[in-house]
Enzyme design. Structure first.
Site, PDB file in Angstrom:
ATOM      1  N   HIS A 189      41.696  46.356  40.869  1.00  0.00           N
ATOM      2  CA  HIS A 189      42.108  45.851  40.060  1.00  0.00           C
ATOM      3  C   HIS A 189      43.882  46.184  40.595  1.00  0.00           C
ATOM      4  O   HIS A 189      44.756  46.186  39.571  1.00  0.00           O
ATOM      5  CB  HIS A 189      42.605  47.136  39.181  1.00  0.00           C
ATOM      6  CG  HIS A 189      42.405  47.028  37.411  1.00  0.00           C
ATOM      7  ND1 HIS A 189      43.647  46.628  37.420  1.00  0.00           N
ATOM      8  CD2 HIS A 189      41.562  46.462  36.619  1.00  0.00           C
ATOM      9  CE1 HIS A 189      43.505  46.306  36.037  1.00  0.00           C
ATOM     10  NE2 HIS A 189      42.176  46.039  35.409  1.00  0.00           N
ATOM     11  N   GLU A 240      42.768  36.649  38.934  1.00  0.00           N
ATOM     12  CA  GLU A 240      43.313  36.273  37.724  1.00  0.00           C
ATOM     13  C   GLU A 240      44.271  36.994  36.985  1.00  0.00           C
ATOM     14  O   GLU A 240      44.493  35.915  35.986  1.00  0.00           O
ATOM     15  CB  GLU A 240      42.490  37.268  37.553  1.00  0.00           C
ATOM     16  CG  GLU A 240      42.819  39.399  37.618  1.00  0.00           C
ATOM     17  CD  GLU A 240      42.571  40.237  36.902  1.00  0.00           C
ATOM     18  OE1 GLU A 240      42.536  40.876  36.019  1.00  0.00           O
ATOM     19  OE2 GLU A 240      40.995  40.583  37.739  1.00  0.00           O
ATOM     20  N   HIS A 247      37.685  34.923  35.316  1.00  0.00           N
ATOM     21  CA  HIS A 247      37.762  35.934  34.335  1.00  0.00           C
ATOM     22  C   HIS A 247      38.554  35.743  33.314  1.00  0.00           C
ATOM     23  O   HIS A 247      38.337  34.897  32.416  1.00  0.00           O
ATOM     24  CB  HIS A 247      39.244  36.462  35.187  1.00  0.00           C
ATOM     25  CG  HIS A 247      39.569  37.411  34.461  1.00  0.00           C
ATOM     26  ND1 HIS A 247      41.068  38.069  33.482  1.00  0.00           N
ATOM     27  CD2 HIS A 247      39.448  39.140  35.495  1.00  0.00           C
ATOM     28  CE1 HIS A 247      41.361  38.931  33.388  1.00  0.00           C
ATOM     29  NE2 HIS A 247      40.882  39.820  34.015  1.00  0.00           N
TER      30      HIS A 247
END
Length: 382
Positions: A185, A235, A285
């Protein structure tokens, strides 16, 4: 046929829907949103729609170039997400006009279904072993989890060990057959990403996602040289020009463009084709709503290098509403043996429950991602 109007609907849990209308009664739906910046993207859509109102909606390539190239300032998350939702809606109109699914207008399908994965755990993952077991018993053959909480540039092995223990619990729960995607992330910096990549190898992850934020993609070279686990990212990259250097450098094995952020179906298809030329896989994504997912599936249908699809059913962000709430026929996204079939109806192949959309838009949302700080008070990457 001409574009005669549009409406925007900010609906829970954190989405923005766009409806474009035409003078012959055909309407198209798109999902232009940046999570946490829905109001800003809404304003950008309103500005961009001024360029194409009164125009023929079928001229998608020309409209895309108008909305992208006619602005002196271009690209980035807000403008490309606004453009993405408009593009999706135009493709939906075109498919309905020709009474064909979008993938048929893009050369036809090269697959009938695509593998999907289920999210487990939340931002601060806990009890993921049981969640992974439940997902596998439901029929999913792949899951994805957040790997870490916040991490300093140089952090403790206590946090490394906690990540390893969570992944070990998931692997033990699901066995060797189920793929495990581990999402860093962008919370991890290069020094700790190298350590984690090495330590995670015994658990054979399907991929490591966003080991660093895309601003630091040059660090992927060193991380890739520390591990044989496939590296995924993309993403937070928004056009083929963003992906160009990533593909040329050759350290990403999987790209993850978001079809509601990276210029829509038109641009994401071009990104996927670029990746195919570099022998790089695509896993779009999509922690978003049904319009975004349907758009992804048409892309997957026509992209040989697409191998798995993210979807948001049951994701920890979906509290007030979930993926299926806004469509009339929920069976279009039925998951069987870890796969979902490509929608067969005209356009996107889904029917939006407009009455429910309008009802939930009255409630709206103001979703923002959490703000995290380290123990010393400094801002942490979320």
């Amino acid at each position: 046929m001409k574009i005669t109007g549009y409406e925007l609907f900010q609906v829970p849990p954190r989405w923005l829907f766009l409806k474009i209308e035409t003078d012959n009664g055909i309407t198209g739906w798109g999902e232009p949103v940046i999570e946490g910046r829905a109001h800003t993207v809404k304003a950008a859509v309103e500005e961009l729609m001024e360029y194409i109102e009164g125009k023929n909606p079928l001229r998608i390539e020309d409209h895309w170039n108008t909305l992208y190239r006619s602005g002196f300032y271009r690209g980035g998350p807000i403008l490309m997400s606004a453009l993405a939702g408009i593009d999706q809606a135009l493709w939906d109109i075109k498919g309905k006009y020709y009474d064909a699914p979008i993938y048929d207008l893009m050369g036809g399908a090269c697959r009938d279904s695509i593998r999907v994965y289920s999210w487990i755990g939340g931002d601060r993952p806990a009890a993921v072993g049981e969640a992974a077991k439940n997902a596998a018993e439901t029929g999913f053959t792949a899951i994805k989890m957040n790997g870490t909480e916040e991490m300093q540039y140089i952090d403790s092995y206590e946090k490394i060990d906690a990540t390893i223990e969570r992944v070990a619990a998931v692997r033990e729960a699901v066995g060797k057959r189920v793929g495990i995607g581990i999402d860093f992330h962008g919370r991890v910096h290069k020094p700790m990403a190298k350590v984690l990549a090495k330590e995670l190898e015994p658990y054979r992850p399907m991929f490591l996602e966003e080991p660093v934020v895309p601003e630091n993609n040059e660090a992927l070279r060193e991380i890739a040289n520390h591990t044989h686990i496939p590296i995924a990212t993309g993403e937070r990259m928004f056009s083929r020009w963003d992906f160009k250097s990533l593909l040329e450098d050759g350290y990403a094995d999987i790209i993850q463009p978001d079809i509601s952020h990276s210029g829509g179906i038109t641009e994401t298809k071009k990104i996927a084709t670029m990746a195919e030329a570099y022998d790089v896989a695509v896993a779009p994504h999509c922690p978003l709503g049904p319009i975004a997912l349907a758009s992804c599936l048409h892309l997957d249908a026509t992209s040989h290098n697409a191998f798995i699809q993210e979807q948001s059913l049951g994701i920890h962000y979906n509290k007030e509403n979930d993926l299926l709430d806004y469509i009339k026929d929920r069976s279009v996204f039925d998951y069987e043996n870890g796969h979902v079939k490509i929608p067969q109806g005209a356009g996107l192949g889904i029917e939006i429950d407009e009455n429910y959309v309008r009802k939930r838009a009255k409630e709206g949302h103001n979703w923002k991602n959490p703000v995290w700080r380290h123990a010393d008070g400094s801002i942490a990457e979320w």
